[in-house]
Design a protein around this motif. Sequence first.
Motif, short mmCIF file in Angstrom:
data_model
loop_
_atom_site.label_atom_id
_atom_site.label_comp_id
_atom_site.label_asym_id
_atom_site.label_seq_id
_atom_site.Cartn_x
_atom_site.Cartn_y
_atom_site.Cartn_z
N LEU A 41 -12.79 4.15 18.71
CA LEU A 41 -12.92 5.56 18.36
C LEU A 41 -13.27 6.41 19.58
N GLU A 42 -14.16 5.93 20.42
CA GLU A 42 -14.52 6.67 21.63
C GLU A 42 -13.32 6.81 22.56
N TRP A 75 -4.28 9.93 18.41
CA TRP A 75 -4.04 9.71 16.98
C TRP A 75 -3.90 8.22 16.67
N THR A 76 -3.17 7.49 17.51
CA THR A 76 -2.96 6.06 17.27
C THR A 76 -4.29 5.32 17.30
N LEU A 78 -7.22 6.58 16.74
CA LEU A 78 -8.02 7.00 15.60
C LEU A 78 -7.68 6.17 14.37
N PHE A 79 -6.39 5.95 14.14
CA PHE A 79 -5.97 5.07 13.05
C PHE A 79 -6.49 3.65 13.27
N HIS A 80 -6.38 3.16 14.50
CA HIS A 80 -6.83 1.80 14.78
C HIS A 80 -8.32 1.64 14.51
N ALA A 81 -9.09 2.66 14.86
CA ALA A 81 -10.53 2.60 14.59
C ALA A 81 -10.78 2.52 13.08
N LYS A 107 -2.00 -9.09 21.57
CA LYS A 107 -1.40 -8.77 20.28
C LYS A 107 -0.93 -7.31 20.26
N LYS A 108 0.25 -7.09 19.71
CA LYS A 108 0.83 -5.75 19.68
C LYS A 108 0.34 -5.01 18.44
N ALA A 109 -0.44 -3.95 18.63
CA ALA A 109 -0.99 -3.16 17.52
C ALA A 109 0.06 -2.22 16.97
N TRP A 110 -0.15 -1.80 15.73
CA TRP A 110 0.79 -0.87 15.08
C TRP A 110 0.92 0.41 15.90
N GLU A 111 2.16 0.86 16.04
CA GLU A 111 2.40 2.15 16.65
C GLU A 111 2.13 3.25 15.64
N LEU A 112 2.16 4.50 16.10
CA LEU A 112 1.72 5.61 15.25
C LEU A 112 2.54 5.72 13.97
#
Length: 393
Positions: A41-42, A75-76, A78-81, A107-112
């Motif tokens: 988040l930070e 934004w991406t 923020l969603f990940h947090a 690991k590949k995290a979700w895109e926006l």
Amino acid sequence: MTIGIAIAGVTKHFFTGLLFIFGLGGIAVIILRQGKTKSILENSINSALTAVETYNRPRVQFRIENYIILMILAWTKLFHAYFQSEIGERYFYKEKNGRYKKVDGEKKAWELTECIKEYQKMQKAYPNLSEPVVANLRFFIGIRNKIEHRYWEGSSLDILLFGECQSLLFNYETFLVTLFGEDYSINTCLAYALQFSHLRAKEQLQAQRDLLSKDMQDIKKYIDKYKTDLPQVIFDSQEYSIKLLQIPKISNTNRNDLAVEFVNWNSLTEEDRVNYQQICTIIKDRIVVQQVLNADLLKPGAVIQAVEGKTGIKISQNDHSLLWKAFQVRPVSTAESKFDTVSKFCIYDEPHNDYLYTDEWVAFIVNLLEKHGFTKDNIRIKCKQKLLFSDYA
């Protein structure tokens, strides 16, 4: 001209290392301790603050490009947090065999785009993103994809994208506070950017014409199509694009008043809304949305007819070609750089692989015929050498 981006009794229980505070309406706000969620988040907040700082610095190159990329990242993250706090480390792409997809060992995290889709279908205590917010995000995802794969001059787009850029930030702030509470609000960190000059309609028109040249044409078409395809209710929403009317506060001003105040449209009375619409009618240019490109641009034959209508002299297609070649208004047909035109007079129409001319070009030819001794009989002689616009102003 620089247009600045501006910001504008409980019960508790513990769950998975997070503290939830239930506010009004019983919606839980996530209060974070130290850990991975707070770190993500930070990073999101820092990305948003850097985006605004970059946008509001007038001498920074690629400022709107950097703003868009950094806000997409904000934004991406923020969603990940949020996902990290709600579902743990399950916001990653997987292969068909069930293993995580990896990029450079990570690991590949979700895109926006994927984040939006997954958030909207989750069972959760928070409301879904509204359609205008989603439309704004998808608009900038498309812009981001284009600017990552080509060079383009972004300064002319600042005016056209300001409303969407402002909404992108306002929506981020709202979503951030909705999920994590007022303690993470970033509006106190930001200031209204100072302005150097008034924006004039003539400058706006020239900026729009500049957009029709070189590598800008493709992205301009994307913007036009995206906006015109939106339902009117979404296009009109402040969550999709902030529409600001800047009027100086001249009289009846208390000395303790703020210099800049943002008025919430939803808080206005019906009478105030009517008054606002009357002000807009008085001072704004009327914009008509048309499902058409290259309006008010002329093919060579139309240029010749327009010149004849104004002067009574009918020049030939060959005469017209001699003129644009002598003044280097556009490249020859075999040139590699087809977009290298004098945008005030001519633009390259890529879908049709030809050139279109402006009313200013017609006026310039008329000026040559009426004031500078050009005639149908001597155009060939006068155009044997390169000619300068400054000599025929």
